[in-house]
Write a protein that holds these residues in place. Structure first.
Motif, PDB file in Angstrom:
ATOM      1  N   ALA A 145       9.547  10.456   2.551  1.00 54.13           N
ATOM      2  CA  ALA A 145       8.136  10.709   2.258  1.00 54.13           C
ATOM      3  C   ALA A 145       7.264   9.509   2.587  1.00 54.13           C
ATOM      4  CB  ALA A 145       7.955  11.076   0.784  1.00 54.13           C
ATOM      5  N   THR A 146       6.050   9.774   3.071  1.00 50.84           N
ATOM      6  CA  THR A 146       5.011   8.758   3.096  1.00 50.84           C
ATOM      7  C   THR A 146       4.390   8.708   1.699  1.00 50.84           C
ATOM      8  OG1 THR A 146       3.409  10.419   3.845  1.00 50.84           O
ATOM      9  CG2 THR A 146       4.487   9.083   5.540  1.00 50.84           C
ATOM     10  N   THR A 147       3.877   7.531   1.315  1.00 53.76           N
ATOM     11  CA  THR A 147       3.214   7.384   0.018  1.00 53.76           C
ATOM     12  C   THR A 147       1.910   6.617   0.202  1.00 53.76           C
ATOM     13  OG1 THR A 147       4.251   5.274  -0.571  1.00 53.76           O
ATOM     14  CG2 THR A 147       5.460   7.285  -1.146  1.00 53.76           C
ATOM     15  N   ASP A 148       1.056   6.703  -0.807  1.00 58.85           N
ATOM     16  CA  ASP A 148      -0.224   5.988  -0.765  1.00 58.85           C
ATOM     17  C   ASP A 148      -0.607   5.564  -2.170  1.00 58.85           C
ATOM     18  OD1 ASP A 148      -3.001   5.366   0.518  1.00 58.85           O
ATOM     19  OD2 ASP A 148      -3.440   6.611  -1.234  1.00 58.85           O
ATOM     20  N   THR A 149      -1.182   4.357  -2.280  1.00 56.30           N
ATOM     21  CA  THR A 149      -1.644   3.847  -3.571  1.00 56.30           C
ATOM     22  C   THR A 149      -3.149   3.564  -3.570  1.00 56.30           C
ATOM     23  OG1 THR A 149      -1.170   1.562  -2.892  1.00 56.30           O
ATOM     24  CG2 THR A 149       0.586   2.752  -4.059  1.00 56.30           C
ATOM     25  N   GLN A 150      -3.874   4.027  -2.539  1.00 61.10           N
ATOM     26  CA  GLN A 150      -5.272   3.634  -2.370  1.00 61.10           C
ATOM     27  C   GLN A 150      -6.269   4.682  -2.841  1.00 61.10           C
ATOM     28  OE1 GLN A 150      -5.477   1.425   1.757  1.00 61.10           O
ATOM     29  NE2 GLN A 150      -3.918   3.022   1.828  1.00 61.10           N
ATOM     30  N   LEU A 171       0.806  -1.219   0.000  1.00 62.16           N
ATOM     31  CA  LEU A 171       0.000   0.000   0.000  1.00 62.16           C
ATOM     32  C   LEU A 171       0.837   1.266   0.000  1.00 62.16           C
ATOM     33  CD1 LEU A 171      -2.696  -1.005   2.667  1.00 62.16           C
ATOM     34  CD2 LEU A 171      -2.820  -1.230   0.177  1.00 62.16           C
ATOM     35  N   HIS A 172       2.050   1.188   0.555  1.00 63.28           N
ATOM     36  CA  HIS A 172       2.854   2.389   0.761  1.00 63.28           C
ATOM     37  C   HIS A 172       4.281   2.143   0.264  1.00 63.28           C
ATOM     38  CE1 HIS A 172      -0.517   3.541   3.295  1.00 63.28           C
ATOM     39  NE2 HIS A 172      -0.324   2.442   4.003  1.00 63.28           N
TER      40      HIS A 172
END
Length: 353
Positions: free
Chosen positions: A139-144, A113-114
């Motif tokens: 960095a934080t990341t998101d794929t949702q 997810l990240h």
């Protein structure tokens, strides 16, 4: 007296909420109501930035804009926070054939997810291969979550004609002949998400600090198109829009080694033999392109509000100093816009005019 610092589209939103609530006469009433209801925040020590703002040159992307960058195989793309708290959407295309582009769903399935350092970005079928490697950063990341769009603001807020990632992306990629239907799901950078009480993903407040960044090494020649998320009504960018810095540098031996390690880790069982597909669509810059991002400029629309000593005391105890430090304007904007959005839930069953 207290001053609520807004841009004009945020002010229009608050006017909409006030106009629909019989208990609120104007935006000033809304601010006072928000402060009266504000929960006391248990502040902690303000965390130091992960790294201070860099002295890199690069290109500054202003709020409400994006930019298409040619990144050759082996080069490093770095996207960096300047003020902090800003989400960035990223699209990626194969420069030799624009039909191949980042596939966020496949990336989520293969990397989680990240995605972070040591992971790769995967392209769409029929290619399905790593096209960039994440080699460093904080960095934080998101794929949702999908990009914000005209639909989102119309359906959830009853708003029209305001900055949104979909239209920003469409304009930025137009420089290379990419049409609106070429847009794909974005990789969300500096977006902080987690499971909510029911297990569904929720967007939390943005924890990015000045100097936080993410670095990618291109595995093929790509066109990378980051855009400054236009959402100023959610936790996504903490109710604001701020500039970010983009730099492209030659990759060194350490970058190549990290990219190779990420690639090898992601394809440990091997990949199908590469194939050529007829009808390739090379991406070339239009020399006559002139940027025309919609819904700009964003005008300041500060609101001075008469408040009582009790309101000021409530604000002092409710403001989130562990997130905003001594930036009282950002803390007040968070309280007021959060309250207004929650208030909007009372009208959920009513059609917007």
């Amino acid at each position: 007296m207290i001053t609520l610092r807004l841009n004009h589209q945020q002010h229009d939103f608050l006017r909409t909420v006030a106009d629909r609530d019989a208990h609120l006469g104007d935006v000033g009433d809304l601010v006072r109501a928000a402060l009266a209801d504000a929960s006391v925040h248990e502040n902690r020590a303000t965390p130091a930035p992960t790294s201070g703002p860099s002295d890199r040159t690069g290109e500054i992307l202003q709020p409400g804009t994006g930019k298409a960058f040619e990144v050759a195989a082996g080069q490093v793309l770095r996207i960096e926070q300047i003020e902090g708290h800003q989400c960035v959407d990223l699209n990626v295309f194969n420069r030799a054939d624009g039909r191949e582009r980042l596939h966020v769903g496949r990336t989520r399935g293969m990397q989680g997810l990240h995605p972070g350092p040591g992971d790769v970005l995967w392209s769409n079928a029929p290619w399905e291969r790593p096209i960039m490697a994440i080699t460093g950063g904080t960095a934080t990341t998101d794929t949702q979550f999908p990009f914000c769009s005209r639909l989102i603001y119309s359906a959830f807020f009853g708003l029209r004609d305001r900055t949104n990632c979909q239209e920003i992306q469409n304009e930025a990629q137009r420089e290379y002949g990419l049409d609106p239907w070429d847009l794909h799901e974005s990789l969300n950078l500096f977006m902080h998400t987690a499971p909510g009480p029911d297990g569904e993903p929720v967007i939390l407040r943005n924890v990015a600090r000045p100097g936080d960044h993410i670095e990618f090494v291109a595995l093929i020649d790509v066109l990378a198109v980051p855009n400054v998320c236009g959402d100023d009504l959610s936790n996504c960018s903490n109710f604001g829009v701020r500039p970010v810095r983009v730099t492209i540098t030659p990759g060194g031996p350490a970058d190549a080694e990290r990219a190779r390690a990420a690639y090898d880790r992601s394809v440990v069982l091997g990949l199908p033999s590469p194939r050529e597909y007829p009808g390739a669509r090379p991406l070339q810059r239009d020399p006559g392109y002139v940027a025309a991002f919609p819904h700009l400029p964003l005008h300041p629309a500060d609101v001075a509000v008469e408040v009582s000593a009790e309101h000021l005391d409530r604000f002092a105890r409710a403001r989130n100093t562990d997130l905003y430090g001594d930036d009282e304007a950002a803390a007040l904007r968070d309280i007021v816009l959060s309250w207004a959005i929650d208030r909007l839930g009372a009208f959920a069953g009513n059609a917007w005019p």
